[in-house]
Write a protein that holds these residues in place. Structure first.
Motif, PDB file in Angstrom:
ATOM      1  N   THR A  86       0.837  -1.201   0.000  1.00  0.00           N
ATOM      2  CA  THR A  86       0.000   0.000   0.000  1.00  0.00           C
ATOM      3  C   THR A  86       0.868   1.246   0.000  1.00  0.00           C
ATOM      4  O   THR A  86       2.040   1.214   0.396  1.00  0.00           O
ATOM      5  CB  THR A  86      -0.922   0.031   1.227  1.00  0.00           C
TER       6      THR A  86
ATOM      7  N   TYR B 256      -4.170  10.431  -1.905  1.00  0.00           N
ATOM      8  CA  TYR B 256      -4.972   9.283  -2.296  1.00  0.00           C
ATOM      9  C   TYR B 256      -4.220   7.992  -1.955  1.00  0.00           C
ATOM     10  O   TYR B 256      -3.046   7.837  -2.304  1.00  0.00           O
ATOM     11  CB  TYR B 256      -5.265   9.319  -3.793  1.00  0.00           C
ATOM     12  N   ALA B 257      -4.915   7.086  -1.291  1.00  0.00           N
ATOM     13  CA  ALA B 257      -4.332   5.782  -0.969  1.00  0.00           C
ATOM     14  C   ALA B 257      -4.441   4.875  -2.188  1.00  0.00           C
ATOM     15  O   ALA B 257      -5.379   4.982  -2.985  1.00  0.00           O
ATOM     16  CB  ALA B 257      -5.048   5.159   0.217  1.00  0.00           C
ATOM     17  N   PHE B 258      -3.461   3.991  -2.331  1.00  0.00           N
ATOM     18  CA  PHE B 258      -3.530   3.010  -3.420  1.00  0.00           C
ATOM     19  C   PHE B 258      -2.899   1.709  -2.943  1.00  0.00           C
ATOM     20  O   PHE B 258      -2.189   1.667  -1.926  1.00  0.00           O
ATOM     21  CB  PHE B 258      -2.815   3.526  -4.673  1.00  0.00           C
ATOM     22  N   SER B 259      -3.170   0.637  -3.662  1.00  0.00           N
ATOM     23  CA  SER B 259      -2.613  -0.671  -3.314  1.00  0.00           C
ATOM     24  C   SER B 259      -1.921  -1.265  -4.540  1.00  0.00           C
ATOM     25  O   SER B 259      -2.047  -0.746  -5.655  1.00  0.00           O
ATOM     26  CB  SER B 259      -3.703  -1.620  -2.817  1.00  0.00           C
TER      27      SER B 259
ATOM     28  N   ASP C 282      -3.731  -1.820  -7.754  1.00  0.00           N
ATOM     29  CA  ASP C 282      -4.105  -0.670  -8.579  1.00  0.00           C
ATOM     30  C   ASP C 282      -3.054  -0.339  -9.632  1.00  0.00           C
ATOM     31  O   ASP C 282      -3.312   0.446 -10.544  1.00  0.00           O
ATOM     32  CB  ASP C 282      -4.325   0.571  -7.699  1.00  0.00           C
TER      33      ASP C 282
ATOM     34  N   ALA D  83      -9.528   7.282  -3.178  1.00  0.00           N
ATOM     35  CA  ALA D  83      -8.472   6.314  -3.443  1.00  0.00           C
ATOM     36  C   ALA D  83      -8.003   6.463  -4.885  1.00  0.00           C
ATOM     37  O   ALA D  83      -8.748   6.930  -5.759  1.00  0.00           O
ATOM     38  CB  ALA D  83      -8.962   4.886  -3.195  1.00  0.00           C
TER      39      ALA D  83
ATOM     40  N   THR E 250      -6.915   4.731  -8.308  1.00  0.00           N
ATOM     41  CA  THR E 250      -7.044   3.482  -9.050  1.00  0.00           C
ATOM     42  C   THR E 250      -6.405   3.657 -10.427  1.00  0.00           C
ATOM     43  O   THR E 250      -6.132   4.772 -10.868  1.00  0.00           O
ATOM     44  CB  THR E 250      -8.520   3.081  -9.214  1.00  0.00           C
TER      45      THR E 250
END
Length: 228
Positions: free
Chosen positions: A14, A25-28, A31, A52, A54
């Protein structure tokens, strides 16, 4: 939207992106749209959805001004010892694995010449060995828990060698019988020899098996920790 990667931790997969709109913005890992390893400072293009990021695409590599990045070759350090010996997450290649094994072997030989302190420190080095083996297993797409195999083999050898030693004595019906002692000692040494052989084969297996060439469940293909 365009932005810049602020942080990325390969262990949970992450990170955070700072968008051009000033928001974060969070991302993993899921994505990411490319197999290129991602790290802080990279320029990206992404689609924001409910806070988030993407469909993250890398548009530019991190600037050299970002300084040293652990585990990334050419980023300002000759070797990332901390990542190699103190972090069980992520992946390492065969070169870094053999460097780690050699360093641990030399350290344990030196510590063997010291009395009690050397013994205590050598026990602590077990964690370093587990971290090295775990990351190599991850590179092969296997669980890091398999790094416990050598220690499990030694534990089993210890139990069964004690049983063989005691059984050899008892079978002679006399604790003073030298033949019983030798029989028990021979059985114990045989079991320890087998344990050493199994663990030697395990070390070689980790050191010669090629890792996954693409991303796997433990992250992207590893960058070398050694910059030489």
């Amino acid at each position: 939207m365009r932005g810049e990667v602020l942080t990325y931790d390969d262990s949970p997969g992450t990170g955070l992106i700072s968008g051009d709109d000033g928001a974060r913005y969070a991302f993993s890992r899921s994505d990411l749209q490319q197999l290129t390893p991602i790290r802080a400072g990279m320029k990206v293009d992404f689609v924001p959805v409910d806070g988030a990021a993407t469909q993250v695409f890398i548009t530019a590599q991190a600037s050299a001004a970002t300084g040293y990045t652990p585990g990334v070759a050419g980023s300002g350090a000759s070797f990332d010892w901390r990542t190699l010996f103190l972090n069980a997450s992520g992946r390492i290649g065969r070169k870094d694995y053999w460097i780690g094994i050699a360093a641990l072997f030399v350290a344990n030989v030196v510590l063997g010449w010291l009395p009690l302190i050397g013994f205590v420190v050598s026990l602590a080095s077990i964690y370093g060995g587990v971290c090295v083996a775990s990351k190599r297993l991850h590179d092969m797409g296997k669980t890091g828990w398999l790094a416990a195999v050598p220690y499990g083999v030694y534990a089993v050898a210890l139990v069964f060698s004690a049983m063989a030693f005691i059984g050899g004595i008892v079978s002679t019906a006399s604790y003073d019988n030298d033949f019983g002692v030798l029989t028990g000692l021979g059985g114990a040494m045989g079991l320890w020899g087998l344990a050493l052989l199994i663990n030697f084969a395990f070390v070689i297996w980790l050191g010669v098996t090629e890792g996954d060439r693409a991303d796997n469940a433990y992250g992207p293909p590893p960058q070398p920790l050694a910059n030489f």
